[in-house]
Design a protein around this motif. Structure first.
Motif, PDB file in Angstrom:
ATOM      1  N   ALA A  44      16.237  16.882 -26.866  1.00  0.00           N
ATOM      2  CA  ALA A  44      16.155  17.876 -27.932  1.00  0.00           C
ATOM      3  C   ALA A  44      14.942  17.607 -28.814  1.00  0.00           C
ATOM      4  O   ALA A  44      14.265  18.550 -29.265  1.00  0.00           O
ATOM      5  N   ALA A  45      14.638  16.331 -29.038  1.00  0.00           N
ATOM      6  CA  ALA A  45      13.524  15.971 -29.917  1.00  0.00           C
ATOM      7  C   ALA A  45      12.167  16.281 -29.309  1.00  0.00           C
ATOM      8  O   ALA A  45      11.210  16.561 -30.037  1.00  0.00           O
ATOM      9  N   VAL A  46      12.055  16.237 -27.980  1.00  0.00           N
ATOM     10  CA  VAL A  46      10.741  16.422 -27.357  1.00  0.00           C
ATOM     11  C   VAL A  46      10.582  17.773 -26.649  1.00  0.00           C
ATOM     12  O   VAL A  46       9.460  18.136 -26.282  1.00  0.00           O
ATOM     13  N   LEU A  47      11.678  18.518 -26.481  1.00  0.00           N
ATOM     14  CA  LEU A  47      11.588  19.755 -25.700  1.00  0.00           C
ATOM     15  C   LEU A  47      11.946  21.018 -26.480  1.00  0.00           C
ATOM     16  O   LEU A  47      11.489  22.111 -26.112  1.00  0.00           O
ATOM     17  N   VAL A  48      12.765  20.919 -27.516  1.00  0.00           N
ATOM     18  CA  VAL A  48      13.192  22.111 -28.261  1.00  0.00           C
ATOM     19  C   VAL A  48      12.032  22.628 -29.109  1.00  0.00           C
ATOM     20  O   VAL A  48      11.493  21.878 -29.939  1.00  0.00           O
ATOM     21  N   PRO A  49      11.621  23.866 -28.915  1.00  0.00           N
ATOM     22  CA  PRO A  49      10.494  24.408 -29.687  1.00  0.00           C
ATOM     23  C   PRO A  49      10.755  24.346 -31.188  1.00  0.00           C
ATOM     24  O   PRO A  49      11.892  24.374 -31.642  1.00  0.00           O
ATOM     25  N   PHE A  50       9.706  24.264 -31.954  1.00  0.00           N
ATOM     26  CA  PHE A  50       9.675  24.159 -33.410  1.00  0.00           C
ATOM     27  C   PHE A  50      10.233  22.808 -33.887  1.00  0.00           C
ATOM     28  O   PHE A  50       9.572  22.102 -34.620  1.00  0.00           O
ATOM     29  N   PHE A  51      11.437  22.448 -33.465  1.00  0.00           N
ATOM     30  CA  PHE A  51      12.009  21.162 -33.884  1.00  0.00           C
ATOM     31  C   PHE A  51      11.149  20.004 -33.382  1.00  0.00           C
ATOM     32  O   PHE A  51      10.906  19.038 -34.121  1.00  0.00           O
ATOM     33  N   SER A  52      10.687  20.098 -32.139  1.00  0.00           N
ATOM     34  CA  SER A  52       9.882  19.015 -31.576  1.00  0.00           C
ATOM     35  C   SER A  52       8.439  19.072 -32.055  1.00  0.00           C
ATOM     36  O   SER A  52       7.883  18.059 -32.494  1.00  0.00           O
ATOM     37  N   THR A  53       7.825  20.245 -32.010  1.00  0.00           N
ATOM     38  CA  THR A  53       6.391  20.348 -32.304  1.00  0.00           C
ATOM     39  C   THR A  53       6.078  20.357 -33.800  1.00  0.00           C
ATOM     40  O   THR A  53       5.130  19.704 -34.249  1.00  0.00           O
ATOM     41  N   ASP A  54       6.869  21.065 -34.592  1.00  0.00           N
ATOM     42  CA  ASP A  54       6.543  21.229 -36.011  1.00  0.00           C
ATOM     43  C   ASP A  54       7.210  20.188 -36.909  1.00  0.00           C
ATOM     44  O   ASP A  54       6.645  19.803 -37.939  1.00  0.00           O
ATOM     45  N   ILE A  55       8.405  19.728 -36.551  1.00  0.00           N
ATOM     46  CA  ILE A  55       9.130  18.781 -37.404  1.00  0.00           C
ATOM     47  C   ILE A  55       8.851  17.344 -36.978  1.00  0.00           C
ATOM     48  O   ILE A  55       8.382  16.529 -37.770  1.00  0.00           O
ATOM     49  N   LEU A  56       9.152  17.025 -35.703  1.00  0.00           N
ATOM     50  CA  LEU A  56       8.952  15.657 -35.221  1.00  0.00           C
ATOM     51  C   LEU A  56       7.552  15.414 -34.668  1.00  0.00           C
ATOM     52  O   LEU A  56       7.182  14.267 -34.399  1.00  0.00           O
ATOM     53  N   GLN A  57       6.794  16.492 -34.454  1.00  0.00           N
ATOM     54  CA  GLN A  57       5.425  16.391 -33.928  1.00  0.00           C
ATOM     55  C   GLN A  57       5.397  15.688 -32.569  1.00  0.00           C
ATOM     56  O   GLN A  57       4.655  14.731 -32.338  1.00  0.00           O
ATOM     57  N   LEU A  58       6.228  16.184 -31.668  1.00  0.00           N
ATOM     58  CA  LEU A  58       6.292  15.683 -30.294  1.00  0.00           C
ATOM     59  C   LEU A  58       6.150  16.865 -29.344  1.00  0.00           C
ATOM     60  O   LEU A  58       6.658  17.957 -29.621  1.00  0.00           O
ATOM     61  N   ARG A  59       5.483  16.648 -28.201  1.00  0.00           N
ATOM     62  CA  ARG A  59       5.242  17.735 -27.244  1.00  0.00           C
ATOM     63  C   ARG A  59       5.606  17.274 -25.840  1.00  0.00           C
ATOM     64  O   ARG A  59       4.749  16.917 -25.047  1.00  0.00           O
ATOM     65  N   GLY A  60       6.889  17.279 -25.544  1.00  0.00           N
ATOM     66  CA  GLY A  60       7.341  16.840 -24.235  1.00  0.00           C
ATOM     67  C   GLY A  60       6.928  17.760 -23.114  1.00  0.00           C
ATOM     68  O   GLY A  60       6.746  17.323 -21.965  1.00  0.00           O
ATOM     69  N   ILE A  61       6.747  19.046 -23.409  1.00  0.00           N
ATOM     70  CA  ILE A  61       6.367  20.017 -22.369  1.00  0.00           C
ATOM     71  C   ILE A  61       4.902  19.846 -21.982  1.00  0.00           C
ATOM     72  O   ILE A  61       4.513  20.053 -20.826  1.00  0.00           O
ATOM     73  N   ASN A  62       4.066  19.451 -22.922  1.00  0.00           N
ATOM     74  CA  ASN A  62       2.623  19.410 -22.694  1.00  0.00           C
ATOM     75  C   ASN A  62       2.131  18.134 -22.018  1.00  0.00           C
ATOM     76  O   ASN A  62       0.987  18.089 -21.553  1.00  0.00           O
TER      77      ASN A  62
END
Length: 347
Positions: free
Chosen positions: A204-222
């Protein structure tokens, strides 16, 4: 009942053994919980300190650290506190009352495992920086890379995934200080639940949009397949190295148990000599019962053993201050020890 130290509700003395075993299991669970959570925090400090000292970008943001501690680390550590216990736990020597929860060999184990975890994750992070930041690893050089913010986020994502996986692996290796990880591997059902929960939170932390990229600053998809494979090297390396560290920890545990065993042999020898001295040369209960005024003489022998045991435990409290240095090394270095010994002697 009100004056007694222990009450048997089922008139079965086997209940005493079961109660001692349960108490030891609970105590061991507390030790495993403390050892795991402390080693994780030690590793966290080592990783951040290394990044600051060497000038590479800090591995994770404060929010990511908070997420790791509260969401992905806490469930496995709680599950360690619910361990069913080893089948041989009653074979351990009784621990002295003054013995701390965290022993010296446990501190060594925590620092060793923390160092192993840090070394593995730092290596993964450096490779990830070189992979995503055009071969650069220092903060000053990465700042010159085009779109360095997104590329740095990818490298941090790889290190974040690798750390969670490695810590989940370590939660299994931490189920025993001396036995291999595959021993009774699925014996703790709470651990399976905790790991599943931690993994769901990770994805959830690395794949869920907005929560991962904007809040935790993680990009599991990229990060791509190569990033996920790189992250996988972390738990594999951590598993191998932590199991190797267990060999040293097991040696220290056996040495500590031998010290307890030696102390037991000495006190038994003193007690037998005291029985022979005061009970007309008799040592067996049936023979002592035939000695005139045997109860008073038996009391004298027990008194000698009691005094000897207290003195021996006080001496052991000094010898236990170090596993490898002689007792006279910095003998009076712990002021609290002198106060504790004086109090014990007065009692």
């Amino acid at each position: 009942k009100g004056a007694s130290d222990m009450i048997l509700t089922d008139d079965n003395f086997c209940s005493i053994v079961a109660a001692v075993e349960k108490g030891r299991v609970i105590y061991a669970g507390i030790q495993k919980f403390v050892a795991f959570i402390m080693s994780v925090h030690i590793a966290e400090v080592m990783q951040i300190f290394f990044c600051i000292v060497t000038g590479i970008p800090v591995m994770r943001t404060p929010l990511q650290i908070l997420f790791l501690i509260l969401v992905t680390d806490l469930p496995p550590s709680i599950a360690l506190g619910m361990e069913p216990g080893d089948s041989t736990i009653l074979e351990d020597r009784p621990r002295p009352r003054e013995e701390p929860v965290v022993l010296n060999w446990m501190w060594v184990s925590m620092v060793l495992n923390g160092a192993v975890l840090s070394a593995v994750i730092i290596a993964v992070y450096i490779v990830a920086l070189m992979m995503y930041c055009d071969g650069q690893v220092l903060q000053t050089a990465i700042n010159e890379v085009p779109d360095f913010g997104s590329k740095l986020m990818d490298a941090r994502t790889v290190a974040f995934i690798s750390l969670v996986w490695a810590e989940n692996v370590r939660s299994y290796t931490s189920r025993s200080f001396d036995r291999p990880v595959w021993h009774n591997f699925l014996g703790n059902k709470n651990m399976q639940k905790a790991i599943i929960m931690a993994q769901l939170c990770l994805y959830a932390a690395v794949l869920v949009p907005f929560f991962s990229t904007d809040i935790l600053q993680l990009r599991g998809i990229n990060i791509g397949l190569s990033g996920w494979l790189l992250a996988l090297t972390g738990p594999v390396g951590c598993l191998v190295l932590c199991e190797i560290c267990k060999l040293f920890t097991a040696f220290q545990m056996r040495k500590y148990q031998q010290v307890l065993a030696d102390a037991t042999v000495v006190i038994i020898a003193v007690y037998i000599v005291a029985l022979m001295m005061y009970c007309d040369g008799q040592v067996l209960q049936t023979d002592i019962n035939e000695v005139p005024d045997f109860s008073s003489k038996l009391m004298d022998a027990r008194t000698v053993a009691f005094i000897s045991l207290v003195w021996a435990e006080n001496v052991r409290s000094y010898t236990s201050r170090s596993f490898d240095r002689p007792v006279w090394h910095n003998l009076l270095g712990n002021v609290n020890m002198q106060k504790a010994i004086i109090m014990a002697q007065l009692c």
